[in-house]
Design a protein around this motif. Structure first.
Motif, PDB file in Angstrom:
ATOM      1  N   HIS A  26       0.851  -1.200   0.000  1.00 46.58           N
ATOM      2  CA  HIS A  26       0.000   0.000   0.000  1.00 46.58           C
ATOM      3  C   HIS A  26       0.883   1.245   0.000  1.00 46.58           C
ATOM      4  N   ARG A  27       1.549   1.444  -1.127  1.00 49.67           N
ATOM      5  CA  ARG A  27       2.392   2.619  -1.329  1.00 49.67           C
ATOM      6  C   ARG A  27       2.626   2.787  -2.823  1.00 49.67           C
ATOM      7  N   SER A  28       3.235   3.870  -3.190  1.00 46.89           N
ATOM      8  CA  SER A  28       3.534   4.096  -4.602  1.00 46.89           C
ATOM      9  C   SER A  28       4.763   3.292  -5.025  1.00 46.89           C
ATOM     10  N   PHE A  29       4.739   2.816  -6.256  1.00 50.89           N
ATOM     11  CA  PHE A  29       5.859   2.089  -6.848  1.00 50.89           C
ATOM     12  C   PHE A  29       6.149   2.691  -8.210  1.00 50.89           C
ATOM     13  N   THR A  30       7.433   2.899  -8.497  1.00 44.44           N
ATOM     14  CA  THR A  30       7.851   3.475  -9.767  1.00 44.44           C
ATOM     15  C   THR A  30       8.858   2.554 -10.452  1.00 44.44           C
ATOM     16  N   GLU A  31       9.307   2.969 -11.625  1.00 44.60           N
ATOM     17  CA  GLU A  31      10.327   2.206 -12.347  1.00 44.60           C
ATOM     18  C   GLU A  31      11.579   1.962 -11.512  1.00 44.60           C
ATOM     19  N   SER A  32      11.904   2.889 -10.644  1.00 41.54           N
ATOM     20  CA  SER A  32      13.130   2.756  -9.851  1.00 41.54           C
ATOM     21  C   SER A  32      13.083   1.569  -8.903  1.00 41.54           C
ATOM     22  N   ASP A  33      11.894   1.048  -8.646  1.00 37.55           N
ATOM     23  CA  ASP A  33      11.753  -0.126  -7.773  1.00 37.55           C
ATOM     24  C   ASP A  33      11.945  -1.429  -8.530  1.00 37.55           C
ATOM     25  N   LEU A  34      12.059  -1.372  -9.837  1.00 40.60           N
ATOM     26  CA  LEU A  34      12.208  -2.562 -10.668  1.00 40.60           C
ATOM     27  C   LEU A  34      13.688  -2.876 -10.839  1.00 40.60           C
ATOM     28  N   THR A  35      14.226  -3.642  -9.919  1.00 43.40           N
ATOM     29  CA  THR A  35      15.666  -3.899  -9.884  1.00 43.40           C
ATOM     30  C   THR A  35      15.939  -5.401  -9.887  1.00 43.40           C
ATOM     31  N   PRO A  36      16.016  -6.022 -11.075  1.00 44.75           N
ATOM     32  CA  PRO A  36      16.278  -7.466 -11.135  1.00 44.75           C
ATOM     33  C   PRO A  36      17.756  -7.815 -11.199  1.00 44.75           C
ATOM     34  N   ALA A  37      18.626  -6.955 -10.662  1.00 45.19           N
ATOM     35  CA  ALA A  37      20.080  -7.152 -10.730  1.00 45.19           C
ATOM     36  C   ALA A  37      20.454  -8.573 -10.295  1.00 45.19           C
ATOM     37  N   PRO A  38      21.459  -9.170 -10.966  1.00 47.86           N
ATOM     38  CA  PRO A  38      22.342  -8.588 -11.985  1.00 47.86           C
ATOM     39  C   PRO A  38      21.756  -8.572 -13.403  1.00 47.86           C
ATOM     40  N   LEU A  39      20.499  -9.038 -13.559  1.00 49.40           N
ATOM     41  CA  LEU A  39      19.866  -8.956 -14.864  1.00 49.40           C
ATOM     42  C   LEU A  39      19.473  -7.507 -15.163  1.00 49.40           C
ATOM     43  N   LYS A  40      19.254  -7.208 -16.433  1.00 53.21           N
ATOM     44  CA  LYS A  40      18.845  -5.867 -16.836  1.00 53.21           C
ATOM     45  C   LYS A  40      17.407  -5.915 -17.360  1.00 53.21           C
ATOM     46  N   LEU A  41      16.563  -5.038 -16.802  1.00 57.93           N
ATOM     47  CA  LEU A  41      15.195  -4.929 -17.274  1.00 57.93           C
ATOM     48  C   LEU A  41      15.197  -4.058 -18.534  1.00 57.93           C
ATOM     49  N   ALA A  42      14.996  -4.695 -19.692  1.00 58.84           N
ATOM     50  CA  ALA A  42      15.050  -3.980 -20.965  1.00 58.84           C
ATOM     51  C   ALA A  42      13.711  -3.349 -21.327  1.00 58.84           C
ATOM     52  N   GLY A  43      12.642  -3.770 -20.677  1.00 58.92           N
ATOM     53  CA  GLY A  43      11.316  -3.243 -20.950  1.00 58.92           C
ATOM     54  C   GLY A  43      10.294  -3.998 -20.127  1.00 58.92           C
ATOM     55  N   PHE A  44       9.048  -3.557 -20.196  1.00 59.27           N
ATOM     56  CA  PHE A  44       8.009  -4.226 -19.410  1.00 59.27           C
ATOM     57  C   PHE A  44       6.642  -3.985 -20.030  1.00 59.27           C
ATOM     58  N   VAL A  45       5.688  -4.773 -19.554  1.00 54.32           N
ATOM     59  CA  VAL A  45       4.288  -4.577 -19.917  1.00 54.32           C
ATOM     60  C   VAL A  45       3.547  -4.253 -18.626  1.00 54.32           C
ATOM     61  N   HIS A  46       2.906  -3.084 -18.622  1.00 52.31           N
ATOM     62  CA  HIS A  46       2.164  -2.672 -17.435  1.00 52.31           C
ATOM     63  C   HIS A  46       0.715  -3.133 -17.560  1.00 52.31           C
ATOM     64  N   ILE A  47       0.245  -3.843 -16.541  1.00 52.52           N
ATOM     65  CA  ILE A  47      -1.127  -4.337 -16.512  1.00 52.52           C
ATOM     66  C   ILE A  47      -1.953  -3.437 -15.603  1.00 52.52           C
ATOM     67  N   GLU A  48      -3.119  -3.068 -16.075  1.00 55.67           N
ATOM     68  CA  GLU A  48      -3.973  -2.137 -15.332  1.00 55.67           C
ATOM     69  C   GLU A  48      -4.080  -2.531 -13.864  1.00 55.67           C
ATOM     70  N   ALA A  49      -4.123  -1.503 -13.003  1.00 52.81           N
ATOM     71  CA  ALA A  49      -4.095  -1.753 -11.564  1.00 52.81           C
ATOM     72  C   ALA A  49      -5.196  -1.004 -10.814  1.00 52.81           C
ATOM     73  N   GLY A  50      -6.280  -0.664 -11.520  1.00 56.41           N
ATOM     74  CA  GLY A  50      -7.381   0.011 -10.852  1.00 56.41           C
ATOM     75  C   GLY A  50      -7.144   1.478 -10.574  1.00 56.41           C
ATOM     76  N   PHE A  51      -6.348   2.121 -11.408  1.00 52.99           N
ATOM     77  CA  PHE A  51      -6.060   3.551 -11.251  1.00 52.99           C
ATOM     78  C   PHE A  51      -7.354   4.373 -11.326  1.00 52.99           C
ATOM     79  N   ASP A  52      -8.154   4.111 -12.358  1.00 54.15           N
ATOM     80  CA  ASP A  52      -9.448   4.791 -12.521  1.00 54.15           C
ATOM     81  C   ASP A  52     -10.261   3.970 -13.513  1.00 54.15           C
ATOM     82  N   ASN A  53     -11.109   3.084 -13.011  1.00 51.57           N
ATOM     83  CA  ASN A  53     -11.843   2.191 -13.891  1.00 51.57           C
ATOM     84  C   ASN A  53     -12.963   2.878 -14.656  1.00 51.57           C
TER      85      ASN A  53
END
Length: 291
Positions: free
Chosen positions: A39-66
């Motif tokens: 129950h907090r905000s999450f941004t790209e900076s929290d996506l840390t799969p080190a030592p792998l590199k996150l080259a991209g992602f698919v964002h799935i709706e999360a109930g921002f405003d249905n």
């Protein structure tokens, strides 16, 4: 060469200062004892799969405003820097005119690759409704995919969706969370497990359908990786290596461990380098059109 780059095809970012996220509030369902952990905000900076590199992602709706699902897409396109595609919320039971209005609005955003509507209440009954079938067909006509989230152990729902696929062969579908396989700590074949396997195999017969493997923590917080690997193996057997994607369900995966740890677990699968590249990168790029 060792695996270096991955694409995460199923994750969620939150901005509690801008979005609604009704389901995240402690006084609203689902009433998970550990819900406060996410129950907090999450941004790209929290996506840390080190030592792998996150080259991209698919964002799935999360109930921002249905009610106005394009608002979540606008927030993402303003905030994100990594290459990404988005899967927007859309109510597949909407009246035709309103559905078309929302779909037209979503199509103005370049990141939108597909839509999702979670089928957790009477999925078979909903999928048999002519309006729902017509709306799902409209997604295919618009060139969008549909993220299917429902238990594949529900044989009536699987039959209903298979009927839609038979009528709409152009519809591209990605099954979420491996279709909610039943959890078991030891190898066992229960009626529910057999029903899930039958549903998996029935939908795999359609070449326009792929499957994402993730959401393990939703079955059991302290799940055994051996169970997850068994599910992945069964998905690979049914769909083949070109139609399976491994994903995180971030930040919900934090209920059970770290983001990086999950990807390290995936690297221990008994797969060739080519197969690992397919399920960790290539398939997500191909199915979601992520360049």
């Amino acid at each position: 060469m060792p695996i270096e780059n991955i694409i995460d095809p199923h994750l969620h970012l939150f901005d509690l200062s801008r979005g609604d996220y009704f389901w995240l509030a402690p006084h609203n369902p689902p009433f998970w004892q550990d819900k406060a952990k996410i129950h907090r905000s999450f941004t790209e900076s929290d996506l840390t799969p080190a030592p792998l590199k996150l080259a991209g992602f698919v964002h799935i709706e999360a109930g921002f405003d249905n009610d106005c699902p394009w608002r979540e897409i606008a927030y993402l396109e303003q905030s994100c820097r990594l290459p990404f595609k988005s899967v927007a919320f859309i109510d597949i039971a909407l009246e035709e005119k309103l559905f078309d209005q929302q779909l037209k609005r979503l199509l103005t955003y370049p990141s939108v690759a597909g839509c999702r509507y979670i089928l957790d209440q009477d999925p078979a009954g909903l999928l048999r409704r002519p309006r729902v079938q017509s709306n799902i067909t409209r997604l295919a006509e618009a060139g969008l995919s549909f993220d299917l989230q429902m238990p594949l152990s529900d044989s009536k729902a699987v039959s209903a969706f298979a009927g839609i696929l038979e009528q709409t062969p152009a519809l591209k579908v990605i099954i979420n969370h491996a279709g909610w396989p039943p959890y078991h700590s030891q190898p066992v074949a229960t009626d529910e497990d057999n029903a899930w396997q039958a549903g998996l195999e029935r939908l795999s017969c359609f070449p326009s359908v792929a499957v994402k493997c993730s959401g393990w923590e939703m079955a059991r917080r302290q799940y055994k990786m051996s169970w997850a690997k068994s599910v992945i193996s069964r998905c690979l057997s049914a769909f083949g290596h070109q139609r399976v994607m491994l994903a995180s369900n971030f930040p919900l995966c934090l209920f059970s461990g770290s983001y990086a740890g999950l990807w390290q677990d995936y690297l221990t699968l008994a797969l060739s380098e080519k197969q690992l590249n397919a399920v960790l990168y290539d398939n997500a790029a191909n199915w979601y059109g992520l360049k």
